[in-house]
Design an enzyme around this catalytic site. Structure first.
Site, mmCIF file in Angstrom:
data_model
loop_
_atom_site.group_PDB
_atom_site.id
_atom_site.type_symbol
_atom_site.label_atom_id
_atom_site.label_comp_id
_atom_site.label_asym_id
_atom_site.label_seq_id
_atom_site.Cartn_x
_atom_site.Cartn_y
_atom_site.Cartn_z
ATOM 1 N N ASP A 71 -78.587 16.738 54.735
ATOM 2 C CA ASP A 71 -79.506 16.077 53.810
ATOM 3 C C ASP A 71 -80.885 15.916 54.437
ATOM 4 O O ASP A 71 -81.907 16.261 53.850
ATOM 5 C CB ASP A 71 -78.984 14.686 53.432
ATOM 6 N N GLU A 112 -84.598 11.931 47.869
ATOM 7 C CA GLU A 112 -83.482 10.986 47.956
ATOM 8 C C GLU A 112 -83.442 10.253 49.287
ATOM 9 O O GLU A 112 -83.034 9.098 49.356
ATOM 10 C CB GLU A 112 -82.154 11.718 47.733
ATOM 11 N N ASP A 121 -83.522 16.821 45.640
ATOM 12 C CA ASP A 121 -82.232 16.374 46.164
ATOM 13 C C ASP A 121 -81.804 17.403 47.205
ATOM 14 O O ASP A 121 -81.408 18.522 46.858
ATOM 15 C CB ASP A 121 -81.184 16.276 45.053
ATOM 16 N N ILE A 171 -79.233 17.679 49.308
ATOM 17 C CA ILE A 171 -77.845 18.112 49.082
ATOM 18 C C ILE A 171 -77.298 17.269 47.948
ATOM 19 O O ILE A 171 -77.003 16.088 48.117
ATOM 20 C CB ILE A 171 -76.948 17.961 50.326
ATOM 21 N N ASP A 172 -77.208 17.862 46.782
ATOM 22 C CA ASP A 172 -76.604 17.205 45.626
ATOM 23 C C ASP A 172 -75.119 17.546 45.645
ATOM 24 O O ASP A 172 -74.744 18.716 45.664
ATOM 25 C CB ASP A 172 -77.250 17.722 44.347
ATOM 26 N N THR A 196 -72.783 15.655 47.929
ATOM 27 C CA THR A 196 -72.476 15.574 49.362
ATOM 28 C C THR A 196 -70.984 15.660 49.628
ATOM 29 O O THR A 196 -70.558 16.298 50.601
ATOM 30 C CB THR A 196 -73.040 14.269 49.964
ATOM 31 N N ASP A 248 -81.152 14.189 40.366
ATOM 32 C CA ASP A 248 -79.804 14.688 40.064
ATOM 33 C C ASP A 248 -79.756 15.565 38.820
ATOM 34 O O ASP A 248 -78.710 16.151 38.524
ATOM 35 C CB ASP A 248 -78.834 13.517 39.876
#
Length: 351
Positions: free
Chosen positions: A45, A68, A133, A135-136, A138, A292
């Site tokens: 992330d 994020e 984002d 890493i959407d 996780t 998101d």
């Protein structure tokens, strides 16, 4: 505006960030922290956010960014910061021209931490704002399943550019969506989805250097709604599985839903591998985050779909960091969206 430069920088930056996330997973260098909301945070992330914001800052220095992550936890954990810095510093696109377009290397750990912290824009209805984002999904990433690196440009409250990297989706757009596709990684995988408002949506294979050739993608016709493939979130805390099951029953859909993490769901239905995406609210006070949904929303709409909340309203990305005026998400081909929406309203009104 054509947003040609914005699209190219976004595609290359997201591709480079996706390479970092793949390295993190395959080298089993995953480390986790806990944010205030108790969700897991990986070094992927932080590293992906640093690379993408660095690229945006080099090309569009006055743009705002809604990201994020923020770097306070890394400043308190030098060992983790060092690990992330080594990954960021060594993740480069193999094509020199492509690497130059995303700003080249980050020169120091301090610059890396500053980049991560530049994602704190409040968002809003004025100006150029990137929603990121890194890493959407996780949990999908940690499982070796579906996740996405997501970036969208919002101008005066409207999405103009959307890019999704889905490293574990099959490259072949014609591969039907199934539980195996949703939960596994393997050979022949890694897709970059892109869209510009008014110009359609595309997919291409992820690469390690310059962008591969793209092809247009379109949502599939659904002449018989009972045969539709619908996808939903894996985590019950993100979407009401029971309501969605009732909606599927009302529509006459007997096929088991496909549960997968991240905006890979948007990409999957945009290219016709699936048909419907339902994300129904689990709490009245929950507000979806703009990062998101922004990229996926545009990609589905440019592929011939319609995206609304459960009241039939378009998602409103002009109100800050959340979709505070929207509840839930319904994404479907335009021809059947109203039919799906009627079923959603019927089920929710009966509660």
């Amino acid at each position: 505006m054509s947003y040609r430069k914005e699209l190219r920088v976004a595609e290359l930056a997201v591709q480079r960030a996706a390479l970092l996330t793949q390295r993190v997973f395959h080298e089993k260098a995953k480390g986790t922290l806990s944010k205030d909301d108790k969700s897991p945070v990986t070094i992927g992330d932080f590293g992906a956010q640093a690379l993408i914001i660095h690229a945006i800052r080099r090309s569009f220095p006055t743009d705002e960014i809604v990201g994020e992550e923020e770097a306070s936890s890394l400043r308190e954990n030098k060992a983790l910061a060092d690990q992330i810095w080594r990954l960021v510093n060594s993740t480069k696109l193999e094509d020199e021209a492509a690497e130059e377009q995303v700003g080249g290397p980050i020169k120091s750990q301090r610059e890396m931490l500053q980049a991560i912290d530049e994602g704190q824009s409040p968002g809003g209805s004025r100006g150029r704002i990137w929603a990121l984002d890194p890493i959407d999904g996780t949990m999908g990433f940690l499982r070796g399943g579906q996740y996405a690196v997501c970036l969208a440009l919002i101008v005066d409250g409207h999405i103009k550019v959307g890019v999704l990297a889905c490293p574990n989706l099959p490259v072949d757009d014609s591969t039907p969506l199934s539980a195996d596709v949703a939960n596994d990684s393997g050979e022949g995988r890694g897709v970059l989805f892109s869209a510009v408002l008014g110009s359609g949506a595309t997919s291409r294979s992820l690469s390690r250097g310059a962008l591969e050739k793209s092809q247009s993608i379109h949502m599939k016709d659904v002449p018989n709604i009972t045969h539709a493939i619908f996808c939903e979130s894996v985590e019950a805390g993100h979407s009401s599985h029971s309501d969605q099951a009732d909606i599927a029953k009302k529509l006459g859909i007997t096929r088991q839903s496909v549960r997968m993490d991240s905006q890979a769901k948007y990409g999957s239905i945009a290219r016709g591998a699936g048909d419907l995406y339902l994300r129904l609210p689990v709490r009245a006070d929950y507000e979806e985050k703009i990062w998101d949904h922004a990229a996926g929303d545009l990609i589905v709409r440019e592929a011939g779909g319609h995206v609304t909340d459960v009241e039939g309203r378009r998602l409103d990305f002009s109100l800050g960091r959340t979709l505070k005026e929207n509840k839930g998400v319904i994404a479907a081909p335009k021809a059947v969206h109203e039919h799906v929406l009627d079923a959603v309203r019927s089920v929710l009104d009966s509660k």
